[in-house]
Design an enzyme around this catalytic site. Structure first.
Site, PDB file in Angstrom:
ATOM      1  N   GLN A  51      70.059  -6.944  42.457  1.00 46.45           N
ATOM      2  CA  GLN A  51      68.806  -6.816  41.262  1.00 46.45           C
ATOM      3  C   GLN A  51      69.447  -8.322  41.190  1.00 46.45           C
ATOM      4  O   GLN A  51      68.657  -9.220  40.150  1.00 46.45           O
ATOM      5  CB  GLN A  51      68.797  -6.053  40.258  1.00 46.45           C
ATOM      6  CG  GLN A  51      68.190  -4.394  40.676  1.00 46.45           C
ATOM      7  CD  GLN A  51      68.053  -3.462  39.642  1.00 46.45           C
ATOM      8  OE1 GLN A  51      69.055  -3.305  39.721  1.00 46.45           O
ATOM      9  NE2 GLN A  51      67.334  -3.333  38.916  1.00 46.45           N
ATOM     10  N   CYS A  94      63.671   0.580  34.646  1.00 48.64           N
ATOM     11  CA  CYS A  94      64.497  -0.640  35.332  1.00 48.64           C
ATOM     12  C   CYS A  94      64.390  -1.798  34.848  1.00 48.64           C
ATOM     13  O   CYS A  94      62.868  -3.087  34.658  1.00 48.64           O
ATOM     14  CB  CYS A  94      63.309  -0.277  36.569  1.00 48.64           C
ATOM     15  SG  CYS A  94      64.296  -1.536  37.563  1.00 48.64           S
ATOM     16  N   LEU A  95      65.255  -2.219  34.947  1.00 46.40           N
ATOM     17  CA  LEU A  95      65.829  -4.070  35.084  1.00 46.40           C
ATOM     18  C   LEU A  95      64.361  -5.197  35.476  1.00 46.40           C
ATOM     19  O   LEU A  95      64.320  -6.120  35.227  1.00 46.40           O
ATOM     20  CB  LEU A  95      67.423  -4.436  34.461  1.00 46.40           C
ATOM     21  CG  LEU A  95      68.142  -3.453  33.958  1.00 46.40           C
ATOM     22  CD1 LEU A  95      69.324  -3.898  34.227  1.00 46.40           C
ATOM     23  CD2 LEU A  95      67.406  -3.920  32.045  1.00 46.40           C
ATOM     24  N   GLU A 137      69.888   3.924  40.920  1.00 51.68           N
ATOM     25  CA  GLU A 137      70.283   2.607  41.632  1.00 51.68           C
ATOM     26  C   GLU A 137      70.519   2.571  43.086  1.00 51.68           C
ATOM     27  O   GLU A 137      70.702   1.932  43.164  1.00 51.68           O
ATOM     28  CB  GLU A 137      72.141   2.449  40.870  1.00 51.68           C
ATOM     29  CG  GLU A 137      71.948   2.579  39.087  1.00 51.68           C
ATOM     30  CD  GLU A 137      70.814   1.343  39.022  1.00 51.68           C
ATOM     31  OE1 GLU A 137      70.675   0.089  39.462  1.00 51.68           O
ATOM     32  OE2 GLU A 137      70.548   1.332  37.565  1.00 51.68           O
ATOM     33  N   HIS A 140      68.254   2.143  45.157  1.00 49.20           N
ATOM     34  CA  HIS A 140      67.915   0.178  44.958  1.00 49.20           C
ATOM     35  C   HIS A 140      68.671  -0.744  46.483  1.00 49.20           C
ATOM     36  O   HIS A 140      68.188  -1.355  46.973  1.00 49.20           O
ATOM     37  CB  HIS A 140      68.303  -0.522  43.736  1.00 49.20           C
ATOM     38  CG  HIS A 140      67.193  -0.667  42.622  1.00 49.20           C
ATOM     39  ND1 HIS A 140      65.819  -1.289  42.396  1.00 49.20           N
ATOM     40  CD2 HIS A 140      68.429  -0.287  41.147  1.00 49.20           C
ATOM     41  CE1 HIS A 140      65.809  -1.539  41.557  1.00 49.20           C
ATOM     42  NE2 HIS A 140      66.265  -1.178  40.230  1.00 49.20           N
TER      43      HIS A 140
END
Length: 177
Positions: A51, A94-95, A137, A140
């Protein structure tokens, strides 16, 4: 420590499988510190290295998440096990997909094994929100976003919405993994 820009959905790095960490040096320590600082600045629950544009199997979690008894703030090269079949279904965001929250099915309980930034083995046993965060996470690190966990109709609706968002990259697609 530095607060870094968070990559948004559509950025190709978010769809790549991250490489395992093999060197535990000052550069890795800096990455963990940057992840934690960026996470704190964003006020999120977790943040994975992809990210912020780094293709390594590292993520930071908010040490204040309920159930984080060892108060660990990062995990490297995580492996997940599920001690039972219990599931949870609840809102997840989600960021890398700002402003979107969707009910997402996850396992209720998880055992995550990995390493600290010093290369020491560690285990986190999580339930509820902590388990959700660890699974999110870890996804990701495998190039998977939470929108990939929606049913096909939900995926198409969210993709259409995202493609219209001013901040979104037009290359948004579902995970190939």
């Amino acid at each position: 420590m530095t607060v870094l820009s968070i990559r948004k959905v559509g950025d190709p790095v978010l769809r790549q499988i991250a490489e395992p960490v093999t060197v535990f040096d000052a550069e890795l320590h800096q990455l963990v510190d940057d992840l934690n600082e960026t996470l704190a600045g964003s006020r999120g629950a977790g943040l994975a290295a992809p990210q912020i544009g780094v293709g390594l199997r590292v993520f930071a979690i908010n040490p204040d998440l309920p159930g984080n008894e060892i108060r660990l703030d990062h995990l490297i090269n995580p492996g997940l096990e599920f001690p039972d079949d219990d599931e949870q279904n609840g809102p997840e965001g989600c960021l890398s997909i700002p402003g979107i929250y969707l009910d997402t099915k996850r396992r209720m309980n998880v055992v995550a094994r990995g390493l600290t930034k010093h290369g020491d083995p560690v285990q986190i046993v999580g339930a509820g929100l902590l388990a959700r965060c660890i699974q999110h996470e870890t996804d990701h690190l495998d190039g998977v976003l939470f929108i990939d966990r929606q049913d096909p109709e939900g995926q198409e609706r969210i993709l259409a919405t995202l493609r219209e968002a001013a901040w979104a990259d037009t290359r948004i697609q579902l995970s190939p993994h």
